[in-house]
Write a protein that holds these residues in place. Structure first.
Motif, short mmCIF file in Angstrom:
data_model
loop_
_atom_site.label_atom_id
_atom_site.label_comp_id
_atom_site.label_asym_id
_atom_site.label_seq_id
_atom_site.Cartn_x
_atom_site.Cartn_y
_atom_site.Cartn_z
N GLU A 63 0.81 -1.21 0.00
CA GLU A 63 0.00 0.00 0.00
C GLU A 63 0.85 1.27 0.00
OE1 GLU A 63 -1.11 -2.16 3.87
OE2 GLU A 63 0.02 -2.62 2.06
N THR A 64 2.04 1.20 0.62
CA THR A 64 2.93 2.35 0.56
C THR A 64 3.43 2.57 -0.86
OG1 THR A 64 3.63 1.90 2.84
CG2 THR A 64 4.99 3.41 1.56
N ALA A 65 3.75 1.49 -1.56
CA ALA A 65 4.17 1.61 -2.95
C ALA A 65 3.05 2.20 -3.80
CB ALA A 65 4.58 0.23 -3.49
N ALA A 66 1.83 1.75 -3.57
CA ALA A 66 0.70 2.30 -4.31
C ALA A 66 0.52 3.78 -4.00
CB ALA A 66 -0.59 1.53 -3.97
N ARG A 67 0.81 4.16 -2.75
CA ARG A 67 0.70 5.58 -2.38
C ARG A 67 1.77 6.42 -3.08
NH1 ARG A 67 0.70 4.71 2.50
NH2 ARG A 67 -1.54 4.44 2.63
N LYS A 98 -1.66 -2.40 -14.68
CA LYS A 98 -2.07 -3.81 -14.70
C LYS A 98 -1.96 -4.42 -13.31
CE LYS A 98 -1.07 -8.21 -17.00
NZ LYS A 98 -0.22 -8.90 -18.02
N ARG A 99 -0.88 -4.12 -12.61
CA ARG A 99 -0.70 -4.68 -11.27
C ARG A 99 -1.72 -4.12 -10.28
NH1 ARG A 99 5.03 -6.76 -9.29
NH2 ARG A 99 5.89 -7.53 -11.25
N LEU A 100 -2.00 -2.84 -10.38
CA LEU A 100 -2.98 -2.23 -9.49
C LEU A 100 -4.35 -2.85 -9.70
CD1 LEU A 100 -1.86 1.49 -9.85
CD2 LEU A 100 -1.69 0.12 -7.77
N ILE A 101 -4.75 -3.02 -10.95
CA ILE A 101 -6.05 -3.62 -11.24
C ILE A 101 -6.10 -5.06 -10.77
CG2 ILE A 101 -7.60 -4.32 -13.12
CD1 ILE A 101 -6.64 -1.79 -14.61
N THR A 102 -4.98 -5.77 -10.92
CA THR A 102 -4.91 -7.16 -10.47
C THR A 102 -5.12 -7.25 -8.96
OG1 THR A 102 -3.42 -7.78 -12.27
CG2 THR A 102 -3.45 -9.21 -10.35
N PRO A 161 -10.31 9.96 11.25
CA PRO A 161 -9.58 9.06 12.14
C PRO A 161 -10.28 7.72 12.26
CG PRO A 161 -9.69 11.25 13.10
CD PRO A 161 -10.59 11.26 11.89
N GLY A 162 -9.50 6.65 12.29
CA GLY A 162 -10.05 5.32 12.47
C GLY A 162 -10.37 4.61 11.17
N LEU A 163 -10.34 5.30 10.04
CA LEU A 163 -10.64 4.65 8.77
C LEU A 163 -9.49 3.72 8.38
CD1 LEU A 163 -12.30 7.36 6.50
CD2 LEU A 163 -13.37 5.44 7.66
N ARG A 164 -9.83 2.59 7.86
CA ARG A 164 -8.86 1.59 7.46
C ARG A 164 -8.32 1.91 6.07
NH1 ARG A 164 -8.44 -3.68 9.12
NH2 ARG A 164 -7.53 -5.18 7.66
N VAL A 165 -7.01 1.96 5.94
CA VAL A 165 -6.38 2.19 4.64
C VAL A 165 -5.61 0.93 4.29
CG1 VAL A 165 -4.93 3.72 3.26
CG2 VAL A 165 -6.15 4.63 5.24
N GLY A 166 -6.31 -0.04 3.73
CA GLY A 166 -5.69 -1.30 3.34
C GLY A 166 -5.18 -1.24 1.92
N VAL A 167 -4.76 -2.39 1.42
CA VAL A 167 -4.19 -2.46 0.08
C VAL A 167 -5.20 -2.02 -0.96
CG1 VAL A 167 -3.13 -3.96 -1.63
CG2 VAL A 167 -2.65 -4.34 0.78
N LYS A 168 -6.39 -2.57 -0.90
CA LYS A 168 -7.39 -2.25 -1.93
C LYS A 168 -7.83 -0.79 -1.83
CE LYS A 168 -9.47 -6.62 -3.30
NZ LYS A 168 -10.76 -7.31 -3.57
N GLU A 169 -7.96 -0.29 -0.62
CA GLU A 169 -8.34 1.12 -0.47
C GLU A 169 -7.32 2.03 -1.14
OE1 GLU A 169 -10.52 -0.97 2.81
OE2 GLU A 169 -8.57 -1.11 1.86
N GLN A 170 -6.03 1.75 -0.89
CA GLN A 170 -4.99 2.59 -1.48
C GLN A 170 -4.94 2.42 -2.99
OE1 GLN A 170 -3.03 5.08 -0.04
NE2 GLN A 170 -2.73 5.43 -2.23
N VAL A 171 -5.18 1.22 -3.49
CA VAL A 171 -5.21 1.00 -4.94
C VAL A 171 -6.33 1.81 -5.57
CG1 VAL A 171 -5.72 -0.71 -6.72
CG2 VAL A 171 -4.05 -1.23 -4.93
#
Length: 298
Positions: free
Chosen positions: A58-62, A107-111, A168-178
């Motif tokens: 998720e950091t890379a996506a950011r 392509k990787r983000l969509i995957t 505050p408190g919102l989840r920032v997971g992989v899919k959220e960041q993508v």
């Protein structure tokens, strides 16, 4: 200079995460973005999307999202840009987004958003998928704290303040960041909109609108809104069921999600109106009310 940071792609996993965090911070400043791109920084960042280290994908996506941002206008007193050293140098957000695409980033983000396998080549897969890449898992998620810093969902330790303006408190997971990254890349760029649509990005975005977190719904709807700006591809979006999903989000989503859904529906409707106006003579001919046989006989 970004060289030492980018060489961390061969470093231990923890160092890669720290390098990605530093690049994310650097890319918040517009004048640093081209520097990162021209230091060959985009490709190693894309490879980190498949990392097995919690927090790294998720950091890379950011980082990619920040690189996609439009650069702020330069002040007249700023030092002028240096001349382009070669035709291969990247300049501006449009060229950076194109480089992200050509390096396989879209392509990787969509995957990832689609929940499918993503190959890295740097290590073995676990059950067809690296464990930390399971979207939404506790180990792979950030949580926005009250001060705006990001904390890991597993340890709760702060891993860096990235200036996110989320509740505050919102989840920032992989899919959220993508979803955030895809929306930023699609914003006001018809070439990237076309690539995302034709690469199958619409169905996973709509699925995330239906089943994602509040943050994920908001940014997935924002991505659909930006994609809808490509008028000639709107039927592809509609055929995927976008209208039904956006209307449902209007009923059940957060205020931000409702705003994004309304914007998306508005652009889709505007596109339909524009198409109708462009085909006006043909439509008017077909819309002429002909008299019935009985009326004609009378």
């Amino acid at each position: 200079r970004c060289g030492p940071i980018l060489r961390c792609r061969r470093a231990p996993a923890g160092s890669q995460l720290q390098a990605a965090l530093v690049l994310s911070e650097l890319a918040l400043v517009s004048k640093n973005r081209d520097v990162i791109a021209n230091a060959n920084g985009i490709e190693p960042v894309i490879k980190l999307l498949a990392s097995s280290t919690p927090g790294t994908p998720e950091t890379a996506a950011r980082v990619l999202a920040h690189l996609a941002h439009r650069d702020e206008p330069r002040h007249k007193d700023d030092t002028p840009d240096t001349p382009r050293g070669s035709e291969a140098e990247v300049r501006g957000s449009a060229e950076r987004r194109a480089q992200i695409h050509f390096a396989g980033g879209l392509k990787r983000l969509i995957t990832i958003l689609d929940g499918a396998k993503i190959a890295d080549g740097d290590g073995p897969m676990m059950g067809g998928r690296k464990k930390s890449m399971m979207p939404g898992s506790a180990a792979a998620a950030f949580v926005v704290s009250a001060d705006g810093s990001l904390q890991t969902g597993s340890s709760g330790g702060a891993i860096g303040s990235l200036g996110l303006k989320e509740e505050p408190g919102l989840r920032v997971g992989v899919k959220e960041q993508v979803a955030i990254t895809l929306a930023d890349i699609a914003h006001d760029n018809h070439d990237m909109q076309e690539v995302i649509i034709h690469s199958g990005g619409v169905p996973p975005l709509l699925a995330f609108i239906r089943m994602g977190s509040q943050l994920g719904q908001e940014h997935a709807a924002r991505a659909i809104w930006h994609l809808a700006a490509l008028t000639e591809a709107q039927m592809d979006i509609v055929d995927c069921g976008a209208i039904v999903d956006l209307v449902q989000l209007l009923k059940t989503g957060s205020p931000k999600a409702q705003e994004m859904a309304a914007a998306g529906i508005s652009d889709l409707a505007l596109g339909a109106v524009q198409e109708r106006l462009a085909r006006g003579p043909e439509i008017r001919r077909r819309s002429v009310k002909r008299p019935s046989a009985e009326a004609a006989a009378a």
